[in-house]
Design a protein around this motif. Structure first.
Motif, PDB file in Angstrom:
ATOM      1  N   GLU A  69     -17.175 -81.140 -56.112  1.00  0.00           N
ATOM      2  CA  GLU A  69     -16.713 -82.131 -57.072  1.00  0.00           C
ATOM      3  C   GLU A  69     -17.851 -82.644 -57.949  1.00  0.00           C
ATOM      4  OE1 GLU A  69     -13.581 -82.805 -57.588  1.00  0.00           O
ATOM      5  OE2 GLU A  69     -13.078 -81.354 -56.021  1.00  0.00           O
ATOM      6  N   ARG A  72     -18.738 -80.039 -60.571  1.00  0.00           N
ATOM      7  CA  ARG A  72     -17.763 -80.003 -61.662  1.00  0.00           C
ATOM      8  C   ARG A  72     -17.934 -81.181 -62.616  1.00  0.00           C
ATOM      9  NH1 ARG A  72     -12.053 -78.585 -58.507  1.00  0.00           N
ATOM     10  NH2 ARG A  72     -12.499 -76.377 -58.084  1.00  0.00           N
ATOM     11  N   ASN A  73     -18.259 -82.356 -62.069  1.00  0.00           N
ATOM     12  CA  ASN A  73     -18.371 -83.559 -62.889  1.00  0.00           C
ATOM     13  C   ASN A  73     -19.614 -84.340 -62.480  1.00  0.00           C
ATOM     14  OD1 ASN A  73     -17.898 -85.717 -64.582  1.00  0.00           O
ATOM     15  ND2 ASN A  73     -16.364 -86.673 -63.219  1.00  0.00           N
ATOM     16  N   ASP A  75     -21.507 -86.413 -64.043  1.00  0.00           N
ATOM     17  CA  ASP A  75     -21.613 -87.787 -64.520  1.00  0.00           C
ATOM     18  C   ASP A  75     -20.841 -88.771 -63.644  1.00  0.00           C
ATOM     19  OD1 ASP A  75     -23.166 -86.906 -66.616  1.00  0.00           O
ATOM     20  OD2 ASP A  75     -21.451 -86.588 -67.952  1.00  0.00           O
ATOM     21  N   GLY A  76     -19.828 -88.287 -62.940  1.00  0.00           N
ATOM     22  CA  GLY A  76     -19.019 -89.197 -62.128  1.00  0.00           C
ATOM     23  C   GLY A  76     -19.344 -89.146 -60.655  1.00  0.00           C
ATOM     24  N   ARG A 275     -18.849 -74.793 -60.826  1.00  0.00           N
ATOM     25  CA  ARG A 275     -18.790 -75.060 -62.266  1.00  0.00           C
ATOM     26  C   ARG A 275     -18.000 -73.983 -62.997  1.00  0.00           C
ATOM     27  NH1 ARG A 275     -24.162 -76.690 -61.426  1.00  0.00           N
ATOM     28  NH2 ARG A 275     -24.905 -74.619 -62.029  1.00  0.00           N
ATOM     29  N   ASP A 278     -14.253 -74.055 -62.581  1.00  0.00           N
ATOM     30  CA  ASP A 278     -13.596 -75.133 -63.310  1.00  0.00           C
ATOM     31  C   ASP A 278     -13.590 -74.902 -64.813  1.00  0.00           C
ATOM     32  OD1 ASP A 278     -12.371 -77.785 -63.306  1.00  0.00           O
ATOM     33  OD2 ASP A 278     -14.238 -78.470 -64.250  1.00  0.00           O
ATOM     34  N   LEU A 279     -14.576 -74.143 -65.316  1.00  0.00           N
ATOM     35  CA  LEU A 279     -14.728 -74.001 -66.769  1.00  0.00           C
ATOM     36  C   LEU A 279     -14.220 -72.680 -67.321  1.00  0.00           C
ATOM     37  CD1 LEU A 279     -18.334 -75.536 -67.107  1.00  0.00           C
ATOM     38  CD2 LEU A 279     -16.142 -76.651 -67.603  1.00  0.00           C
TER      39      LEU A 279
END
Length: 926
Positions: A69, A72-73, A75-76, A275, A278-279
């Motif tokens: 997770e 994938r993100n 920044d969060g 990554r 997800d992309l």
């Protein structure tokens, strides 16, 4: 840093940390095992296994999902980690509650129950550490994660040593785990806080539910894969006997130890998988195919070595008694290919959020493995699990590939695997041709096989231009790695404090890495063994005297190789600021020391070489005696050449080198590295300087070898004169050979030949050589008493011949005593052995053991204990030491000293726990 550079960087740090951490952890376990009784070590092992099981249940794949997770993100990650750490607290509390309910029902003493609870608490600290380390792995800063791993193992070893020193026992070892785990947890938390952001705990029930839905299937699949490692042993034990289990377990443990390689290499790929999944499905497919290709490329060479060289690997690692397991070893080698490939799929399915597919496929493969084991083991014995291992691994990899293909991600296995298969076959062919060759040829064949493997891969155009570019790019990760850390430090507002130090350290390493490595090798060698004594204790670099012989028990010596070598190197370091020539001179002296030791043993210290060969013969004699007359102890021991040759200078030098230990080799490597560094730092006009520096080790070599060369010249001349019938000249030249070459001066056969000449010529009416000649004739005729009488007359003449006569008399008394013992004359045998010790000044721990056994058979239990104390104090061979403790336990039992007997049996098992049936029988009875 680019993606390829991050992957290579993390793989390099991972392999290095795995090796270092595993060695430190092994040292900790062995230290605990040798410092406590078998019962205490059994308690510690149970407590650790009990707690680790619940850690696996608590983990349940959660850190992997957190890594996915965050990748994938990125920044969060703060709210995600805050919720994940809160969930870890809840899971830890639940597991500890379950543990608290189970522990009261365990049938152990209260100290074990308390230790189990504390160890469970310690493993929960590791669970919390994994939550924070997931952040480091997701951001691909694995070097921090691996640094923490190694630091944890070092702290654990230090705390364990403190527990041993202060005799805290089991609770002390558990406290060591708890303290080290809590420090690791706080280290990872501090790094995440300083490097990324402060992470407050938060409650997020929907996120908890999402994490657990993904984590439970993944954790279940991983646990099943780990349990499958034990299924083979359990079912084999159930369906066959312990012999089959032992034969299979040896090669199986070796092959399973290699799983750290694919696990360490697969982990850096997980953020990339997460990554790209997800992309971009195209990018994920490309990463999937290239990863499969890379793992196939590294698995085929390992499979080739295991298949072609199964016999030498088993013989070297486990001994000749495991050679019947060669077929199992070869099949396990073939199974390494699908086993390596299978490591990738847990990360691939986790990245795709398809954990349930991974779990169901794992369940199906585990069921197939059990069915195959039940079918194959009764028919094929210990080979059955190897066949089941190959089949189940192939099937599960095939199922996973089919599942990914249905999701739209095709492996193209045919295009990926056929080139490594052809190259691996060529490599295996080279290895098979050299499997029976001598060691030097095998080393050359191994290097050639690797070259052939690479050439075939390039010839078949295995690598695309883009793949070669990525490989080159990844290897050059050092400079971007340093640059990225400079940016991180700047972001942490620490650059003004640490960046200059980091840059200075990098510059120092780049300019002086040869010197740093060389000094490290030299100083490490000081605490490693330099000479491998077959029976007594091995001397370390700080204990090996430079000019005199080693005592029975090595002690620290100011005039040892280690102390003087370290002082010379330190002096060279200090004076190199004035001139680089000082360091070059120090390196030349160190190389001279390195060359000097084998030459001293071979040519200048005949007593030391004689002791080494005598201990080799004594060890063989003791093992034969133990095998014939004493209870079984199949413990492993170092192997030494039983019949070294000494006819030529070269054979004597090779024999001396065969007794050299790891410390000597490290000292030589370090000295050569320092020499190369110092030569490179000399001025351009360095020809004369190089010649002068090279003259130091050459001069030492010449000084040590010249007397032996002269002795060899006279010995050859004597043999020629003997062949021509010129006995008088032969006698003169034999005496000169013995004067120049001290090894020949203690050679009993030369004295016997001189005595033969004197007896034939009628000269030397009562010479010691004539008595030695007669003694040898009596010995050949098994008339030991007459031989001993003649040797005593030779020894009465004094001089070097007396020393040789006494040594020979001691050897004959050993043979005589063994023959008497065999025929039941135990008292006479003990007398002969005691006189042998009195006549031979060399250490005789082997004879002391025989005397102890003889006294035990005669009912002289106190005398047996006196002899055994000498063996226990001086012996370094583990089976001999274990047998001495077991015999001491039997003696204490006969004397009614039950507590001392039990302590001796415990010490026997601590010295050698590998099938020590004598010690186990003493503790638990028949």
């Amino acid at each position: 840093m680019k993606q390829s550079q991050r992957i290579v960087k993390n793989a390099v740090f991972g392999i290095a940390a795995s090796v270092i951490g595993s060695l430190v952890y092994l040292a900790m376990v062995l230290t605990i095992a040798h410092s406590v009784s078998v019962v205490e070590f059994g308690k510690y092992s149970f407590v650790l296994a009990f707690a680790m099981f619940f850690q696996l249940v608590a983990d349940s794949g959660l850190p992997r999902i957190v890594i996915r997770e965050i990748a994938r993100n990125p920044d969060g990650f703060v709210p995600l980690i805050g919720a994940a750490m809160s969930l870890i607290w809840i899971l830890s509390a639940a597991i500890l509650l379950v543990v608290s309910l189970i522990i009261p029902f365990l049938h152990f003493a209260m100290d074990v129950k308390v230790a189990a609870l504390l160890m469970s608490l310690a493993t929960m600290a590791i669970f919390h550490s994994a939550g924070y380390s997931a952040v480091l792995r997701a951001f691909e800063d694995n070097e921090l994660n691996y640094f923490g791993y190694v630091l944890h193992k070092v702290l654990l070893l230090g705390f364990a040593l403190l527990a041993i020193k202060f005799e805290f026992g089991l609770l002390g070892f558990v406290a060591a785990h708890l303290a080290a785990n809590i420090l690791l947890w706080n280290f990872y938390r501090l790094v995440v806080t300083k490097l990324y952001a402060h992470v407050p705990l938060r409650v997020d029930v929907p996120l908890w539910k999402s994490l657990m839905i993904s984590a439970l299937p993944m954790g279940g699949g991983v646990i099943l894969r780990q349990l499958a490692v034990q299924l083979d042993i359990l079912i084999l034990t159930w369906l066959t006997n312990l012999t089959s289990v032992g034969l299979f377990s040896g090669p199986y443990r070796i092959s399973m130890a290699l799983r750290v390689i694919p696990q360490t290499l697969a982990l850096p790929l997980f953020p990339l998988f997460s990554r790209t999944a997800d992309l971009s499905s195209i990018a994920f497919t490309e990463a999937y195919q290239r990863s499969l290709k890379f793992f196939a490329l590294i698995s085929f060479p390992i499979a080739a070595f295991f298949t072609a060289w199964s016999e030498p690997i088993l013989r070297l690692a486990l001994g000749a008694k495991y050679l019947p397991a060669i077929p199992a070893m070869q099949l396990l080698g073939i199974g390494m290919v699908p086993f390596f490939l299978s490591t990738l799929f847990q990360y691939l399915f986790a990245a795709l959020d398809q954990e349930r597919r991974f779990l169901w496929a794992t369940c199906a493969a585990s069921a197939l493995r059990i069915i195959l084991l039940v079918i194959l083991v009764p028919k094929y014995g210990f080979i059955g699990p190897s066949i089941a291992f190959i089949c189940s691994e192939v099937v599960i990899v095939a199922i996973w590939m089919i599942q990914l293909a249905r999701l739209g991600f095709h492996a193209k296995l045919g295009d990926t695997i056929w080139r490594p298969l052809v190259a691996g076959s060529a490599m295996a062919f080279v290895l098979f041709t050299a499997a029976k060759a001598p060691l030097l040829w095998q080393i050359g064949a191994a290097a050639l096989s690797v070259i052939v493997y690479g050439m075939v891969l390039f010839a078949l155009k295995t690598f695309s231009t883009e793949e070669i570019h990525h490989a080159r790019e990844g290897i050059a990760f050092v400079s971007p790695f340093i640059e990225s850390w400079s940016k991180k430090l700047k972001r942490m507002k620490m650059r003004e404090y640490t960046a200059p130090w980091a840059e200075r350290a990098a510059k120092i390493w780049a300019a002086h890495w040869l010197l740093i490595l060389g000094a490290l090798f030299v100083f490490v060698s000081l605490i490693l063994k330099w000479v491998d004594f077959p029976l007594s204790h091995h001397p370390y670099g700080l204990q090996l005297p430079l000019l005199r012989d080693v005592g029975t028990i090595p002690h620290f010596s100011l005039f040892s190789y280690g102390v003087i070598g370290g002082a010379i190197l330190a002096t060279g370091f200090v004076l190199r600021r004035r001139s680089g020539r000082f360091l070059a001179v120090a390196a030349a002296i160190l190389i001279a020391f390195w060359v000097m030791l084998p030459c001293q043993i071979a040519f200048q210290q005949p007593a030391l070489l004689g002791r080494l060969t005598t201990e080799t013969q004594d060890l063989s004699m003791i093992r034969g005696f133990t095998r014939n007359y004493l209870p079984a102890n199949y413990g492993s021991a170092e192997q030494y050449s039983k019949h070294p040759e000494f006819d030529t200078r070269w054979s004597r030098f090779v024999a001396a080198c065969s007794f050299l230990g790891l410390g000597w080799y490290c000292f030589g490597v370090g000295s050569l590295l320092i020499g190369i560094y110092s030569i490179g730092r000399l001025p351009r006009e360095r020809g004369i300087t190089l010649l002068a520096l090279g003259g130091i080790p050459i001069a030492v070599l010449v000084i040590l070898v010249i007397p032996s060369l002269i002795g060899q010249h006279y010995f050859t001349s004597a043999r020629a004169a003997q062949a021509n019938g010129n006995d008088e000249k032969a006698i003169i030249h034999y005496r000169k050979a013995m004067w120049w070459d001290r090894w020949r001066g203690q050679h009993i056969n030369i004295y016997a030949m001189i005595g033969d000449f004197e007896r034939l010529s009628g000269s030397g009416e009562d010479s010691p050589e004539k008595h030695i000649s007669k003694a040898e004739e009596f010995k050949e005729a098994y008339e030991y008493e007459s031989a001993l009488f003649e040797l005593s007359r030779a020894a009465a003449c004094g001089g070097p011949v007396a020393i040789a006569a006494r040594h020979e008399s001691a050897r004959i008394r050993v043979y005589f005593g063994t023959a008497l013992y065999h025929h039941g004359a135990i008292g006479a045998a003990v007398t002969q052995w005691q006189q042998a010790i009195a006549e031979n000044p060399l250490p005789q721990e082997g004879l002391a053991f025989l005397i102890a056994r003889g006294n035990f058979d005669l009912g002289r239990y106190s005398a047996a204990l006196d002899a055994l104390n000498r063996v226990i104090r001086a012996a370094g061979d583990k089976p001999v030491l274990a047998n001495a403790y077991s015999l001491a336990g039997d003696s204490y039992t006969k004397l009614g000293r039950e507590v001392d007997a039990r302590n001796s049996y415990n010490l026997s098992l601590v010295a050698d726990m590998d099938a020590n049936f004598w010690g186990m029988r003493g503790l638990i009875g028949n």
